[in-house]
Scaffold this active site. Sequence first.
Site, PDB file in Angstrom:
ATOM      1  N   CYS A  43      11.980  -2.013   8.153  1.00 54.58           N
ATOM      2  CA  CYS A  43      12.833  -1.683   7.003  1.00 54.58           C
ATOM      3  C   CYS A  43      14.195  -1.118   7.408  1.00 54.58           C
ATOM      4  O   CYS A  43      15.080  -0.972   6.566  1.00 54.58           O
ATOM      5  CB  CYS A  43      12.107  -0.716   6.079  1.00 54.58           C
ATOM      6  N   HIS A  59      17.109   2.441   1.820  1.00 50.11           N
ATOM      7  CA  HIS A  59      16.010   1.482   1.763  1.00 50.11           C
ATOM      8  C   HIS A  59      15.170   1.782   0.517  1.00 50.11           C
ATOM      9  O   HIS A  59      14.838   2.944   0.244  1.00 50.11           O
ATOM     10  CB  HIS A  59      15.175   1.595   3.036  1.00 50.11           C
ATOM     11  N   ASN A  74       9.519  -3.066  -2.492  1.00 53.01           N
ATOM     12  CA  ASN A  74      10.040  -2.808  -1.146  1.00 53.01           C
ATOM     13  C   ASN A  74      10.197  -4.157  -0.436  1.00 53.01           C
ATOM     14  O   ASN A  74       9.205  -4.793  -0.091  1.00 53.01           O
ATOM     15  CB  ASN A  74       9.039  -1.895  -0.416  1.00 53.01           C
TER      16      ASN A  74
HETATM   17  N1  COA Z   1      -3.720   1.871  -7.443  1.00 53.42           N
HETATM   18  C1  COA Z   1      -4.553   2.886  -7.740  1.00 53.42           C
HETATM   19  N2  COA Z   1      -4.957   3.781  -6.827  1.00 53.42           N
HETATM   20  C2  COA Z   1      -4.490   3.650  -5.580  1.00 53.42           C
HETATM   21  C3  COA Z   1      -3.621   2.613  -5.211  1.00 53.42           C
HETATM   22  C4  COA Z   1      -3.258   1.705  -6.198  1.00 53.42           C
HETATM   23  N3  COA Z   1      -2.422   0.682  -5.941  1.00 53.42           N
HETATM   24  N4  COA Z   1      -3.326   2.758  -3.903  1.00 53.42           N
HETATM   25  C5  COA Z   1      -3.977   3.851  -3.469  1.00 53.42           C
HETATM   26  N5  COA Z   1      -4.689   4.383  -4.472  1.00 53.42           N
HETATM   27  C6  COA Z   1      -5.540   5.551  -4.453  1.00 53.42           C
HETATM   28  C7  COA Z   1      -5.961   5.929  -3.064  1.00 53.42           C
HETATM   29  O1  COA Z   1      -7.093   5.162  -2.686  1.00 53.42           O
HETATM   30  C8  COA Z   1      -6.321   7.386  -3.231  1.00 53.42           C
HETATM   31  O2  COA Z   1      -7.593   7.483  -3.788  1.00 53.42           O
HETATM   32  P1  COA Z   1      -8.639   8.573  -3.233  1.00 53.42           P
HETATM   33  O3  COA Z   1      -7.958   9.883  -3.469  1.00 53.42           O
HETATM   34  O4  COA Z   1      -9.815   8.320  -4.083  1.00 53.42           O
HETATM   35  O5  COA Z   1      -8.801   8.230  -1.792  1.00 53.42           O
HETATM   36  C9  COA Z   1      -5.335   7.864  -4.310  1.00 53.42           C
HETATM   37  O6  COA Z   1      -4.814   6.679  -4.917  1.00 53.42           O
HETATM   38  C10 COA Z   1      -4.199   8.697  -3.796  1.00 53.42           C
HETATM   39  O7  COA Z   1      -3.705   8.091  -2.638  1.00 53.42           O
HETATM   40  P2  COA Z   1      -2.500   8.751  -1.882  1.00 53.42           P
HETATM   41  O8  COA Z   1      -2.313   8.014  -0.601  1.00 53.42           O
HETATM   42  O9  COA Z   1      -2.640  10.231  -1.856  1.00 53.42           O
HETATM   43  O10 COA Z   1      -1.324   8.429  -2.889  1.00 53.42           O
HETATM   44  P3  COA Z   1       0.147   8.894  -2.732  1.00 53.42           P
HETATM   45  O11 COA Z   1       0.508   9.792  -3.830  1.00 53.42           O
HETATM   46  O12 COA Z   1       0.456   9.329  -1.334  1.00 53.42           O
HETATM   47  O13 COA Z   1       0.912   7.538  -2.969  1.00 53.42           O
HETATM   48  C11 COA Z   1       1.949   5.786  -1.739  1.00 53.42           C
HETATM   49  C12 COA Z   1       0.645   6.419  -2.126  1.00 53.42           C
HETATM   50  C13 COA Z   1       1.650   4.628  -0.786  1.00 53.42           C
HETATM   51  C14 COA Z   1       2.638   5.266  -2.973  1.00 53.42           C
HETATM   52  C15 COA Z   1       2.824   6.850  -1.044  1.00 53.42           C
HETATM   53  O14 COA Z   1       2.121   7.477  -0.014  1.00 53.42           O
HETATM   54  C16 COA Z   1       4.071   6.270  -0.503  1.00 53.42           C
HETATM   55  O15 COA Z   1       4.918   5.841  -1.229  1.00 53.42           O
HETATM   56  N6  COA Z   1       4.230   6.265   0.807  1.00 53.42           N
HETATM   57  C17 COA Z   1       5.353   5.642   1.436  1.00 53.42           C
HETATM   58  C18 COA Z   1       4.994   4.220   1.614  1.00 53.42           C
HETATM   59  C19 COA Z   1       6.171   3.382   1.858  1.00 53.42           C
HETATM   60  O16 COA Z   1       7.112   3.415   1.130  1.00 53.42           O
HETATM   61  N7  COA Z   1       6.081   2.593   2.920  1.00 53.42           N
HETATM   62  C20 COA Z   1       7.054   1.730   3.312  1.00 53.42           C
HETATM   63  C21 COA Z   1       8.121   2.493   3.987  1.00 53.42           C
HETATM   64  S1  COA Z   1       9.241   1.429   4.651  1.00 53.42           S
END
Ligand code: COA
Length: 316
Positions: free
Chosen positions: A114, A238, A268
């Site tokens: 990214c 990004h 993204n």
């Molecule tokens: N729909 C519903 N639930 C989902 C899900 C989805 N698409 N994806 C994950 N979950 C669940 C998880 O399984 C977890 O459940 P659990 O608590 O029973 O295990 C719960 O939601 C919370 O997951 P968590 O990882 O704590 O969520 P979060 O608030 O951290 O959000 C992201 C997840 C991925 C959105 C967040 O971590 C994020 O944006 N990270 C950066 C990722 C990114 O941008 N990457 C690319 C960078 S270049």
Amino acid sequence: MEGLQLIATGGALPGRVVTNEDLSQLVDTSDEWITTRTGIRQRHFCAEGETAATLAVSAARQALERSGLQPEQIGCCVCATLSGAYATPSTACLVQKELGLAQDIPVLDVNAACSGFIYGAAVARGLLATRPQDDRRYALVIGCEQLSRLMDMTDRNTCVLFGDGAGAVLFEAVEGAEFAVDLGARGDMAIETPPCGPIRMDGRAVFRFAVDALPRTLHAVLDATHHTLDEVDWVVCHQANSRIIDHCVKKLEADSAKFYKNMDRHGNTSAASIPVALNELAETGRLQPGMRLACIGFGGGLTWGGMLITVKGSAV
Ligand code: COA
């Protein structure tokens, strides 16, 4: 020393729009979960016949047409991508062929996930600097992705995040132009995706990394050019996640209106996200000559890259 100035942009998004509602038919998720956690409402996926390269060619052609330059005036072509269709030819070589760029110029792909567009611009500037006597002082830098081809559509942790697209920017290397770039990587923090396997990610770890790297690299390019954030017209980050940008705006006590966002419409798109955003700003008349832009990438690798540039022409 020459710095890069932005002279024209182009963009291409594939035709197939996939909404959060569509994804909730495939995995256990909801529009509400995706929107509140990421700010993403829809994304574009390539349809039959569309690839990172076809999108790159469309975006690059548009930038070239808008610049009024001829293909033979371009001094190098760099494509930032992690999802090109072939190991070889590179996506950049496919663009060279379709656009009829000169044969005696460097043409290559860069993979810094990214952060790829910023790395690509830095590489392009370096390539032009190796040929100071060459009067082709224009660099074509493209970010293009077909991430849908690398996604596991049964993994709700990742399949809701990514989209396909391409953006292209024509830069001119101008003596004395205000320019700074800051690049780095943390290979020790790599989140491994299996060979030939779909994208995997530890979302929380990436989030923590991003909210640290983004303000740090922004400050690095501001310090290098002796500017404050107030003197920057747009911060184009990004577009991974709306909450990452909001978190940084708060940390920086910055004006959120300066931080462009479009992940609601595209998700993204990795290396494409910054040039797609620049193109949208240009197309809507929000990039004016003389404007100062900070572009900030962060992502897989893990990598980061910041760049401070100015707009030369009317941009579209
Ligand atoms: N729909 C519903 N639930 C989902 C899900 C989805 N698409 N994806 C994950 N979950 C669940 C998880 O399984 C977890 O459940 P659990 O608590 O029973 O295990 C719960 O939601 C919370 O997951 P968590 O990882 O704590 O969520 P979060 O608030 O951290 O959000 C992201 C997840 C991925 C959105 C967040 O971590 C994020 O944006 N990270 C950066 C990722 C990114 O941008 N990457 C690319 C960078 S270049």
